[in-house]
Every structure is written in structure tokens, then in C-alpha cells.
Write a protein that holds these residues in place. Structure first.
Motif, short mmCIF file in Angstrom:
data_model
loop_
_atom_site.label_atom_id
_atom_site.label_comp_id
_atom_site.label_asym_id
_atom_site.label_seq_id
_atom_site.Cartn_x
_atom_site.Cartn_y
_atom_site.Cartn_z
N VAL A 186 0.79 -1.23 -0.71
CA VAL A 186 0.16 -0.14 0.14
C VAL A 186 0.77 1.05 0.09
CG1 VAL A 186 -1.53 1.18 1.39
CG2 VAL A 186 -2.36 -1.17 1.56
N CYS A 187 1.47 1.72 -1.22
CA CYS A 187 2.30 2.57 -1.09
C CYS A 187 2.00 4.25 -1.01
CB CYS A 187 3.06 2.34 -2.14
SG CYS A 187 4.79 2.67 -2.84
N PRO A 188 2.15 4.97 -0.59
CA PRO A 188 1.96 6.42 -0.80
C PRO A 188 2.52 7.26 -2.59
CG PRO A 188 3.26 6.45 0.81
CD PRO A 188 3.14 5.02 0.74
N MET A 189 1.96 8.28 -3.72
CA MET A 189 1.89 8.44 -4.39
C MET A 189 1.96 9.49 -4.27
SD MET A 189 0.06 5.57 -7.08
CE MET A 189 -1.33 6.33 -6.94
N ARG A 190 2.65 10.34 -4.78
CA ARG A 190 2.98 11.87 -5.32
C ARG A 190 2.55 12.08 -6.98
NH1 ARG A 190 8.42 13.64 -2.11
NH2 ARG A 190 7.55 12.99 -0.20
N PRO A 191 1.16 11.54 -7.28
CA PRO A 191 0.35 11.25 -9.31
C PRO A 191 1.08 13.47 -8.99
CG PRO A 191 -0.59 11.29 -7.24
CD PRO A 191 0.11 11.62 -6.53
N PRO A 192 1.19 13.40 -10.56
CA PRO A 192 0.90 14.78 -11.34
C PRO A 192 -0.11 15.78 -10.58
CG PRO A 192 1.58 13.57 -12.88
CD PRO A 192 0.61 12.31 -11.81
N HIS A 193 -1.39 14.56 -10.35
CA HIS A 193 -2.64 15.89 -10.33
C HIS A 193 -2.25 16.91 -8.68
CE1 HIS A 193 -3.94 12.25 -7.59
NE2 HIS A 193 -3.65 12.05 -8.34
N GLY A 194 -1.37 15.33 -7.85
CA GLY A 194 -0.84 16.73 -6.78
C GLY A 194 -1.82 16.15 -5.29
N ASN A 195 -2.99 15.44 -5.22
CA ASN A 195 -3.42 14.62 -4.67
C ASN A 195 -2.61 13.47 -3.89
OD1 ASN A 195 -6.27 16.50 -4.67
ND2 ASN A 195 -6.30 15.72 -6.42
N GLU A 196 -2.75 13.35 -2.66
CA GLU A 196 -2.49 12.57 -1.44
C GLU A 196 -2.89 11.48 -1.95
OE1 GLU A 196 -1.26 11.26 2.61
OE2 GLU A 196 -3.18 13.08 2.96
N THR A 197 -2.09 9.69 -3.00
CA THR A 197 -3.13 8.86 -2.83
C THR A 197 -2.10 7.99 -2.45
OG1 THR A 197 -3.81 10.26 -5.24
CG2 THR A 197 -3.38 8.00 -5.17
N TYR A 198 -3.17 7.02 -2.67
CA TYR A 198 -1.72 5.19 -1.99
C TYR A 198 -2.64 4.40 -3.45
CZ TYR A 198 -1.41 7.61 2.72
OH TYR A 198 -0.59 8.31 3.30
N LEU A 199 -1.60 2.78 -3.49
CA LEU A 199 -1.54 2.60 -4.51
C LEU A 199 -1.56 0.97 -4.02
CD1 LEU A 199 -2.08 1.88 -7.75
CD2 LEU A 199 0.65 1.53 -7.76
N ILE A 200 -2.73 0.65 -4.33
CA ILE A 200 -2.78 -0.90 -3.50
C ILE A 200 -2.45 -1.66 -4.62
CG2 ILE A 200 -4.50 -2.63 -2.82
CD1 ILE A 200 -5.69 -0.68 -1.36
N THR A 201 -2.09 -2.66 -4.11
CA THR A 201 -1.43 -3.97 -5.36
C THR A 201 -2.27 -5.29 -4.75
OG1 THR A 201 0.56 -3.34 -4.18
CG2 THR A 201 0.47 -2.54 -5.91
N ARG A 202 -1.81 -5.97 -3.59
CA ARG A 202 -1.81 -7.14 -3.73
C ARG A 202 -3.32 -7.56 -3.84
NH1 ARG A 202 1.58 -7.43 1.74
NH2 ARG A 202 3.30 -8.10 1.36
N TYR A 203 -3.42 -8.99 -4.03
CA TYR A 203 -4.53 -9.25 -4.60
C TYR A 203 -5.61 -9.32 -3.28
CZ TYR A 203 -8.38 -12.36 -6.21
OH TYR A 203 -9.72 -13.26 -6.32
N ASP A 204 -5.29 -9.78 -2.07
CA ASP A 204 -6.15 -10.02 -0.92
C ASP A 204 -6.74 -8.67 -0.80
OD1 ASP A 204 -6.46 -13.15 -0.74
OD2 ASP A 204 -4.88 -12.96 0.84
#
Length: 413
Positions: A35-53
Motif C-alpha cells: 500500500v504505497c503512497p504516491m505523488r501523482p501529477p495531479h497533486g492529491n494524496e493517493t495510495y496504491l494497493i497492489t496485493r490481491y487480497d
């Protein structure tokens, strides 16, 4: 490879390296930062979930809202004001609104109703293949993969044939815009054009209703007041947009991977009864939906030991979840005979209340496209196998699809 917000942001910008092989990147995140925090170009605090469960749970977690109005400031920073009018639909809402809107169109996409479309889909497939040059290279995306689902969904909605190309062009502009000023202007204009088009079409169908889904929705709106006028316009757009983009890219991805895995293609051709299972495996292996559409946390939420704070946006990496070795054996291998390939195992069509309404139609179109294509052109080959695939570079990794698919349908001996 380091796992930092900056690294994920680079992936979010869809570098050519990431587009060529997002799966290696996702494999790293599943281990190092599921569950990784991101800094995408739009600037909104975002978290990326990658595991199946985690992904499966998040797709049906009521704490992760789909209601865009609850995160309107963030939504406007990402998509701009012009998108709001087109996004007042089931995709961007929670219950009870989502339940109400979905019920309005659910009957058109039941397996029984979809199966009744088989003769018409067969007719479209054969007609498109008739028009393809057999002995010279042809880009199968514009010649076959895109026209098939756009014709089907336009027929279903009651969009006139002469407007199909315009619908495809405008929706492509909406899907592939970036963050620059010129791109945003193009996106805004396309969205305004689509809103005006469906508003005009609805007016025309009120005067002369037809035997199509849009006319049926208009009747519901006018007689039962179950839809607002803007919900009606937005729902028409959603069905048109979602009803062809993802299926077109899925067909393209499937053809490419089968041609790139001759043993798998041979197994499928020798055992046509594998077609349904093969489509499920192709959706799992490299489906057309890379990430689910945005959700946002209505309260603090924890996944895999990471706190997602209230108000943060959440992206669920479907492509990553479908390659999770904790769920699938040898997930990076394409196996059309994969055991236990149940239709609810992968997350390519989502999960929970927002499970893809058009999944039965997408499955049928893809099954018929692959069956008829390889039956008619058993020696089909990539035009330049050494060149490697060229994948879409899009501002959000929502779609996973090819930019082109040059093949020779019937190469000379």
C-alpha cells in the motif's frame, strides 16, 4: 529499484519503461510497499494497493467511497469542471444512488439478454474480417478490435451508424488526455461535445423512440422519474465509453499475447472448448483495466499495516492483483489451461457492487472475436515480431492496451 513516492509518481507519469513492463514494477511493490503512497501529477494524496487480497477487499470496502461529490475538490484538480456533468452515473456513486442507477440498466446486460446478441455480433465480426486485407500488414486495432465493440454498443444504445466514428474519436480524446494546458482544453472540448451530443440524441429519441436501451431509459426517466436528466445523459455516456474502450483493448491484448505464445494458441485451436477459460486467463494475464477508478477514504483505513488517512484517494492496481503469486501459481505465465480458472478468481472485471455490468457482453465479444479470427486466419502472424509491442502511454494507468497491433492475417507460404 527503490520504493519511494517519487518512484511511484514516475510510474504514474507512464514512462515508456513502465508501460513496457508494469508487471515488474508491481511485483516489487507487492513485496516492498503493498500500500504505497504516491505523488501523482495531479497533486492529491493517493495510495496504491497492489496485493490481491487487499485489492479484493478494497473493491467492496464501504469506507472507500466512489461518490465523486464527496471529494469534489480533488476530483476537479484531476479532471476539471467539464467532467462533472458526464460523471453523474453509477460508476461514481455509492448506495443507494448506485443501486438505483444500476437497476435501471441491469436488465440489458443479463447473460440471457447478452446471449441473444450472439447472431448480430457474429455478423459484425464476419463483416469486419471481410474488409481486412489478408496478405499485407494491417493494424488490427482500428480494423477490427475497436469497430466491433463500438458497433455493438452503439446498436444497443441506439446511436446512429453515421455517428460511431465520432463517438470513438471523442471518447479516445477523453481517455488519453494529460495534464498540460492544451491536453486539458482538448479534453474539456470533447466532454462538452459528448454532453451536447447525448442531450440532442435524447431529445430526438423522445420524439421518435426506438427499440433500444436509450429509448427505454428515457421512458423510465419520463414516466417514473427514476433518473434525473443529467443522470440520463451521464449514463448514456458511461455505457458508450465503457462499453467499447475496455473490450477493444482486451481483444487487442488477447490477440497479441496468443500470437506471442504459439504453444498457447495451438492448445486453444486444438481445443475450442477452452475458449471461455482462455478469455478469463487472458483477462487475468494482461487485461485492459490496469487500475480501478478512483476511490477516496471516508475515514482512516488500514491495509497491510499502512494507514490510509481520511480524505486520501485510493487506486487499486488490478493488473498487479491478477499477478499476485499468493493467489495464482506461476502468475507471470500465460496458461489457457490454468486449473480452477473460475470467472470470479481474477479481478479483471472488478468485485463487489461495482462489478462490471458489461462483463457478460465483453466476454462474448472477445470469445467470438478470437474464435472467428483464428478460425478464418489460422496462419496469422505479427507483422514484425522482432519489433516488440508498443503500449499506450496514458496520463492515468487505467487502461492497459496496445497503441497498435500490426499483423498479417494470411502470410504467404
Amino acid at each position: 529499484m527503490t520504493t519511494t513516492p517519487e518512484a511511484v509518481a514516475a510510474a504514474e507519469r507512464c514512462t515508456p519503461e513502465f508501460r513496457r513492463d508494469p508487471h515488474a514494477f508491481y511485483a516489487h511493490l507487492r513485496t516492498a510497499a503493498p500500500v504505497c503512497p504516491m505523488r501523482p501529477p495531479h497533486g492529491n494524496e493517493t495510495y496504491l494497493i497492489t496485493r490481491y487480497d487487499d485489492a479484493r477487499a478494497a473493491l467492496s470496502d464501504p469506507r472507500l467511497s466512489k461518490d465523486m461529490y464527496g471529494a469534489m475538490d480533488a476530483y476537479r484538480r484531476i479532471f476539471g469542471d467539464s467532467s462533472v456533468a458526464l460523471d453523474d452515473n453509477m460508476l461514481n456513486s455509492d448506495a443507494p444512488k448506485h443501486t438505483r442507477l444500476r437497476r435501471m440498466v441491469n436488465s440489458a446486460f443479463t447473460p440471457r439478454r447478452v446471449e441473444a446478441l450472439r447472431p448480430r455480433i457474429e455478423e459484425i465480426v464476419q463483416s469486419l474480417l471481410d474488409a481486412c486485407p489478408a496478405r499485407e500488414p494491417v493494424d488490427l486495432l482500428p480494423a477490427f478490435a475497436f469497430p466491433l465493440p463500438i458497433i455493438v454498443i452503439c446498436d444497443l444504445l441506439g446511436v446512429p451508424p453515421e455517428d460511431r466514428a465520432r463517438m470513438q474519436h471523442l471518447s479516445t480524446t477523453v481517455a488519453q488526455t494529460g495534464f498540460g494546458a492544451e491536453a486539458k482544453r482538448a479534453q474539456q472540448q470533447a466532454e462538452e461535445d459528448l454532453h451536447a451530443y447525448f442531450t440532442h440524441l435524447i431529445t430526438a429519441k423522445r420524439e421518435r423512440p426506438g427499440d433500444d436501451l436509450l429509448s427505454a431509459l428515457i421512458a423510465v426517466r419520463d414516466h417514473d422519474d427514476a433518473l434525473t436528466e443529467n443522470e440520463l445523459v451521464s449514463t448514456a455516456f458511461l455505457l458508450m465509453f465503457a462499453g467499447h474502450k475496455t473490450t477493444a483493448y482486451l481483444i487487442g491484448n488477447a490477440v497479441h499475447h496468443l500470437l506471442s505464445h504459439p504453444a498457447q494458441l495451438r492448445a486453444l485451436r486444438e481445443n475450442p472448448e477452452l475458449t471461455r477459460a482462455a478469455v478469463e486467463e487472458l483477462v487475468r494475464y494482461d487485461g485492459s483495466v490496469e487500475s480501478a477508478t478512483f476511490r477516496y477514504a471516508t475515514e482512516d483505513v488500514e491495509y497491510s499495516g499502512t494507514l490510509i488517512p481520511k480524505g486520501a484517494l485510493v487506486q487499486i492496481a488490478i493488473s498487479s492483483a491478477n499477478r499476485d503469486p499468493q493467489k495464482f501459481d506461476s502468475p507471470d505465465e500465460l496458461d489457457v489451461m490454468r486449473p480452477g480458472n473460475a470467472q470470479d478468481a481474477h479481478l479483471g472485471f472488478g468485485h463487489g457492487s461495482h462489478y462490471c455490468l458489461g462483463a457478460p457482453l465483453a466476454r462474448l465479444e472477445t470469445q467470438l472475436a478470437l474464435t472467428r479470427l483464428f478460425d478464418r486466419f489460422p496462419r496469422m502472424a505479427l507483422a514484425d515480431p522482432a519489433a516488440g509491442p508498443r503500449w499506450l502511454e496514458v496520463p492515468f494507468p487505467a487502461f492497459r492496451g496496445l497503441a497498435e497491433l500490426p499483423v498479417v492475417l494470411d502470410p504467404a507460404e
